[in-house]
Design a protein around this motif. Structure first.
Motif, PDB file in Angstrom:
ATOM      1  N   VAL A 293      -4.710  34.274   3.349  1.00 67.27           N
ATOM      2  CA  VAL A 293      -5.896  33.601   3.866  1.00 67.27           C
ATOM      3  C   VAL A 293      -5.884  33.763   5.379  1.00 67.27           C
ATOM      4  O   VAL A 293      -4.918  33.368   6.042  1.00 67.27           O
ATOM      5  CB  VAL A 293      -5.888  32.098   3.500  1.00 67.27           C
ATOM      6  CG1 VAL A 293      -7.072  31.383   4.111  1.00 67.27           C
ATOM      7  CG2 VAL A 293      -5.863  31.915   1.988  1.00 67.27           C
ATOM      8  N   PRO A 294      -6.938  34.368   5.952  1.00 67.44           N
ATOM      9  CA  PRO A 294      -6.981  34.491   7.409  1.00 67.44           C
ATOM     10  C   PRO A 294      -6.782  33.124   8.067  1.00 67.44           C
ATOM     11  O   PRO A 294      -7.367  32.123   7.628  1.00 67.44           O
ATOM     12  CB  PRO A 294      -8.386  35.034   7.687  1.00 67.44           C
ATOM     13  CG  PRO A 294      -8.761  35.739   6.421  1.00 67.44           C
ATOM     14  CD  PRO A 294      -8.145  34.918   5.320  1.00 67.44           C
ATOM     15  N   TRP A 295      -5.954  33.098   9.072  1.00 69.14           N
ATOM     16  CA  TRP A 295      -5.611  31.837   9.721  1.00 69.14           C
ATOM     17  C   TRP A 295      -6.850  31.068  10.163  1.00 69.14           C
ATOM     18  O   TRP A 295      -6.935  29.856  10.018  1.00 69.14           O
ATOM     19  CB  TRP A 295      -4.670  32.104  10.892  1.00 69.14           C
ATOM     20  CG  TRP A 295      -4.205  30.846  11.547  1.00 69.14           C
ATOM     21  CD1 TRP A 295      -4.473  30.436  12.814  1.00 69.14           C
ATOM     22  CD2 TRP A 295      -3.385  29.831  10.968  1.00 69.14           C
ATOM     23  NE1 TRP A 295      -3.880  29.226  13.056  1.00 69.14           N
ATOM     24  CE2 TRP A 295      -3.198  28.839  11.927  1.00 69.14           C
ATOM     25  CE3 TRP A 295      -2.797  29.662   9.710  1.00 69.14           C
ATOM     26  CZ2 TRP A 295      -2.450  27.687  11.691  1.00 69.14           C
ATOM     27  CZ3 TRP A 295      -2.048  28.520   9.474  1.00 69.14           C
ATOM     28  CH2 TRP A 295      -1.883  27.548  10.457  1.00 69.14           C
ATOM     29  N   GLN A 296      -7.865  31.783  10.683  1.00 68.90           N
ATOM     30  CA  GLN A 296      -9.049  31.093  11.183  1.00 68.90           C
ATOM     31  C   GLN A 296      -9.913  30.508  10.066  1.00 68.90           C
ATOM     32  O   GLN A 296     -10.843  29.760  10.334  1.00 68.90           O
ATOM     33  CB  GLN A 296      -9.875  31.971  12.137  1.00 68.90           C
ATOM     34  CG  GLN A 296     -10.620  33.105  11.475  1.00 68.90           C
ATOM     35  CD  GLN A 296      -9.932  34.439  11.625  1.00 68.90           C
ATOM     36  OE1 GLN A 296      -8.720  34.524  11.667  1.00 68.90           O
ATOM     37  NE2 GLN A 296     -10.701  35.502  11.682  1.00 68.90           N
ATOM     38  N   ALA A 297      -9.604  30.796   8.804  1.00 66.07           N
ATOM     39  CA  ALA A 297     -10.354  30.214   7.679  1.00 66.07           C
ATOM     40  C   ALA A 297      -9.868  28.809   7.342  1.00 66.07           C
ATOM     41  O   ALA A 297     -10.524  28.084   6.603  1.00 66.07           O
ATOM     42  CB  ALA A 297     -10.232  31.115   6.447  1.00 66.07           C
ATOM     43  N   LEU A 298      -8.737  28.424   7.894  1.00 69.25           N
ATOM     44  CA  LEU A 298      -8.156  27.118   7.598  1.00 69.25           C
ATOM     45  C   LEU A 298      -8.456  26.119   8.707  1.00 69.25           C
ATOM     46  O   LEU A 298      -8.372  26.451   9.882  1.00 69.25           O
ATOM     47  CB  LEU A 298      -6.645  27.245   7.431  1.00 69.25           C
ATOM     48  CG  LEU A 298      -6.181  28.089   6.254  1.00 69.25           C
ATOM     49  CD1 LEU A 298      -4.718  28.456   6.417  1.00 69.25           C
ATOM     50  CD2 LEU A 298      -6.416  27.332   4.949  1.00 69.25           C
ATOM     51  N   GLN A 299      -8.806  24.907   8.315  1.00 70.75           N
ATOM     52  CA  GLN A 299      -9.022  23.840   9.279  1.00 70.75           C
ATOM     53  C   GLN A 299      -7.972  22.764   9.036  1.00 70.75           C
ATOM     54  O   GLN A 299      -7.859  22.242   7.920  1.00 70.75           O
ATOM     55  CB  GLN A 299     -10.417  23.204   9.137  1.00 70.75           C
ATOM     56  CG  GLN A 299     -11.573  24.138   9.445  1.00 70.75           C
ATOM     57  CD  GLN A 299     -12.001  24.934   8.223  1.00 70.75           C
ATOM     58  OE1 GLN A 299     -12.058  24.424   7.120  1.00 70.75           O
ATOM     59  NE2 GLN A 299     -12.288  26.203   8.425  1.00 70.75           N
ATOM     60  N   LEU A 300      -7.235  22.441  10.075  1.00 74.26           N
ATOM     61  CA  LEU A 300      -6.198  21.419   9.988  1.00 74.26           C
ATOM     62  C   LEU A 300      -6.829  20.044   9.846  1.00 74.26           C
ATOM     63  O   LEU A 300      -7.778  19.706  10.560  1.00 74.26           O
ATOM     64  CB  LEU A 300      -5.310  21.456  11.239  1.00 74.26           C
ATOM     65  CG  LEU A 300      -4.217  20.394  11.333  1.00 74.26           C
ATOM     66  CD1 LEU A 300      -3.208  20.542  10.197  1.00 74.26           C
ATOM     67  CD2 LEU A 300      -3.533  20.476  12.693  1.00 74.26           C
ATOM     68  N   GLN A 301      -6.312  19.246   8.932  1.00 68.89           N
ATOM     69  CA  GLN A 301      -6.682  17.840   8.772  1.00 68.89           C
ATOM     70  C   GLN A 301      -5.418  17.033   9.057  1.00 68.89           C
ATOM     71  O   GLN A 301      -4.656  16.705   8.136  1.00 68.89           O
ATOM     72  CB  GLN A 301      -7.216  17.567   7.369  1.00 68.89           C
ATOM     73  CG  GLN A 301      -8.509  18.292   7.070  1.00 68.89           C
ATOM     74  CD  GLN A 301      -9.028  18.005   5.674  1.00 68.89           C
ATOM     75  OE1 GLN A 301      -8.275  17.749   4.736  1.00 68.89           O
ATOM     76  NE2 GLN A 301     -10.344  18.050   5.535  1.00 68.89           N
ATOM     77  N   PRO A 302      -5.151  16.758  10.346  1.00 66.80           N
ATOM     78  CA  PRO A 302      -3.859  16.167  10.718  1.00 66.80           C
ATOM     79  C   PRO A 302      -3.593  14.795  10.103  1.00 66.80           C
ATOM     80  O   PRO A 302      -2.452  14.480   9.783  1.00 66.80           O
ATOM     81  CB  PRO A 302      -3.923  16.086  12.246  1.00 66.80           C
ATOM     82  CG  PRO A 302      -5.356  16.202  12.604  1.00 66.80           C
ATOM     83  CD  PRO A 302      -6.020  16.958  11.500  1.00 66.80           C
ATOM     84  N   GLU A 303      -4.622  13.988   9.900  1.00 63.84           N
ATOM     85  CA  GLU A 303      -4.416  12.659   9.330  1.00 63.84           C
ATOM     86  C   GLU A 303      -3.853  12.740   7.913  1.00 63.84           C
ATOM     87  O   GLU A 303      -3.044  11.928   7.503  1.00 63.84           O
ATOM     88  CB  GLU A 303      -5.720  11.844   9.307  1.00 63.84           C
ATOM     89  CG  GLU A 303      -6.327  11.566  10.670  1.00 63.84           C
ATOM     90  CD  GLU A 303      -7.170  12.720  11.192  1.00 63.84           C
ATOM     91  OE1 GLU A 303      -7.590  13.591  10.398  1.00 63.84           O
ATOM     92  OE2 GLU A 303      -7.390  12.771  12.416  1.00 63.84           O
ATOM     93  N   GLN A 304      -4.296  13.751   7.163  1.00 60.87           N
ATOM     94  CA  GLN A 304      -3.842  13.922   5.791  1.00 60.87           C
ATOM     95  C   GLN A 304      -2.661  14.896   5.682  1.00 60.87           C
ATOM     96  O   GLN A 304      -2.149  15.129   4.591  1.00 60.87           O
ATOM     97  CB  GLN A 304      -4.989  14.443   4.895  1.00 60.87           C
ATOM     98  CG  GLN A 304      -6.116  13.476   4.719  1.00 60.87           C
ATOM     99  CD  GLN A 304      -7.168  13.581   5.826  1.00 60.87           C
ATOM    100  OE1 GLN A 304      -7.086  14.418   6.717  1.00 60.87           O
ATOM    101  NE2 GLN A 304      -8.155  12.712   5.774  1.00 60.87           N
TER     102      GLN A 304
END
Length: 127
Positions: A63-74
């Motif tokens: 998965v291209p790194w830029q396709a992922l969005q970090l959800q830090p709370e979870q």
């Protein structure tokens, strides 16, 4: 109310094993590994482990790194793809990884996610 700031640097050990969900909150798997382009130091791909149980029987996806969005709370990542779409996508066997340095292969992977390849984007230092 406390707002958590987005971290700017994370260790690979912190990311490996993190769950990945889609925008509907469905579990898509977990991050098995990170692929780093040596020349630039850029994280090119996260390897998504999808459908395995205790590390057995699953399929891996780059998965291209830029396709992922970090959800830090979870403590997880979001990937905007339907679970069914991922089930039908080209993955690879955990014992038979593709040549991730092959630009043709990389271009095809980026197309699946509707993204411009990272090496074609202008790199600007904003530090």
């Amino acid at each position: 109310m406390t707002t958590q700031t987005m971290p700017h640097v994370l260790s690979s050990g912190t990311i490996t094993g993190d769950s990945v969900v889609n925008s509907q909150g469905e579990n898509l798997g977990s991050i098995k590994d990170l692929m780093i382009e040596i020349d630039s130091g850029q994280v090119a791909y996260a390897v998504l482990d999808f459908g395995s149980f205790l590390g057995m029987g699953g399929k891996l996806f780059a998965v291209p790194w830029q396709a992922l969005q970090l959800q830090p709370e979870q403590k997880r990542f979001q990937l905007d793809v339907q679970k069914e779409q991922l089930e039908q996508a080209h993955g690879f066997d955990p014992d038979d990884w593709p040549d991730m340095a092959d630009r043709s292969w990389q271009t095809d992977v980026h197309k699946v996610y509707g993204l411009q390849p990272y090496w074609e984007r202008a790199q600007h230092y904003t530090g």
